[in-house]
Design a protein around this motif. Structure first.
Motif, PDB file in Angstrom:
ATOM      1  N   SER A 145       4.161  10.190  -2.246  1.00 23.93           N
ATOM      2  CA  SER A 145       3.729  10.881  -3.898  1.00 23.93           C
ATOM      3  C   SER A 145       2.624  10.268  -4.316  1.00 23.93           C
ATOM      4  O   SER A 145       1.604  10.932  -4.924  1.00 23.93           O
ATOM      5  CB  SER A 145       4.952  10.386  -4.670  1.00 23.93           C
ATOM      6  N   ARG A 149      -0.389  12.356  -2.667  1.00 24.32           N
ATOM      7  CA  ARG A 149      -0.248  13.539  -3.375  1.00 24.32           C
ATOM      8  C   ARG A 149      -0.954  13.669  -4.596  1.00 24.32           C
ATOM      9  O   ARG A 149      -1.776  14.521  -5.116  1.00 24.32           O
ATOM     10  CB  ARG A 149       1.003  14.452  -3.403  1.00 24.32           C
ATOM     11  N   ARG A 195      -4.072  15.810  -5.940  1.00 26.75           N
ATOM     12  CA  ARG A 195      -4.005  16.796  -7.064  1.00 26.75           C
ATOM     13  C   ARG A 195      -5.091  16.585  -7.884  1.00 26.75           C
ATOM     14  O   ARG A 195      -5.667  17.437  -8.518  1.00 26.75           O
ATOM     15  CB  ARG A 195      -2.498  16.487  -7.752  1.00 26.75           C
ATOM     16  N   ASP A 250       0.420  22.535  -5.111  1.00 26.79           N
ATOM     17  CA  ASP A 250       1.649  22.347  -4.105  1.00 26.79           C
ATOM     18  C   ASP A 250       1.607  22.882  -2.844  1.00 26.79           C
ATOM     19  O   ASP A 250       2.206  22.351  -1.861  1.00 26.79           O
ATOM     20  CB  ASP A 250       2.813  23.317  -5.044  1.00 26.79           C
ATOM     21  N   THR A 251       1.151  23.987  -2.569  1.00 29.40           N
ATOM     22  CA  THR A 251       0.974  24.732  -1.334  1.00 29.40           C
ATOM     23  C   THR A 251      -0.110  24.070  -0.624  1.00 29.40           C
ATOM     24  O   THR A 251      -0.206  24.381   0.740  1.00 29.40           O
ATOM     25  CB  THR A 251       0.769  26.329  -1.092  1.00 29.40           C
TER      26      THR A 251
END
Length: 167
Positions: A9, A12, A16, A22-23
């Protein structure tokens, strides 16, 4: 994969912050080693090529991540203490690319440069890593002209012996 599962996490979250959605986390992450610099004519015009490489990678389904690499110019350092850094810079460039690609667990790399330091350095890095790689260079060995203007040549792509001084 550096983006899968609950334990990733934080990974990510960092991605981000630089535009991943998300994809995007299932897509291959491809580094683009950018040798752009306005320190010499060999590398001064490569940013448009880097931009096109980034767009092509995205269109092909990858997530490109650009990072800079150093550049050294013999034409500026010649005859000075600066030449001590010329050949060793290839190793520094290779280390920079290898560190960026492996340190970010990238799935591939495109090296974009325009001189006889960052291109060999890029190839050295690719030879040492276990990821697919490609190089691209727009360097010219002689001046080009078009649309009423002359583009500078790349002096580092051609070598000549110095002319002896008259005594």
């Amino acid at each position: 994969m550096i983006t899968g599962g609950v334990a990733r996490s934080p990974n990510r979250a960092m991605l981000r912050a630089v535009g991943f959605g998300d994809t995007d986390f299932e897509k291959p992450i491809v580094g683009v080693a950018n040798g752009h610099s306005n320190m010499n004519p060999c590398n001064a015009g490569i940013q448009p090529l880097v931009d096109r490489a980034m767009a092509a990678l995205k269109e092909a389904g990858a997530m490109p991540q650009v990072f800079g690499v150093p550049t050294i110019t013999d034409g500026i350092g010649m005859g000075t203490e600066a030449m001590k850094y010329s050949l060793v810079s290839r190793e520094v460039i290779a280390d920079t690319i290898e560190t960026s690609v492996n340190g970010q667990a990238m799935d591939g790399v495109v090296v974009v440069g325009g001189c006889d330091k960052n291109m060999p350095g890029g190839m050295m890095a690719m030879a040492r890593m276990n990821v697919p790689g490609s190089t691209s260079t727009p360097a010219r060995s002689s001046p080009a002209s078009g649309k009423g203007r002359t583009l500078p040549s790349c002096p580092c792509s051609r070598r000549s012996a110095p002319t002896p001084r008259a005594r």
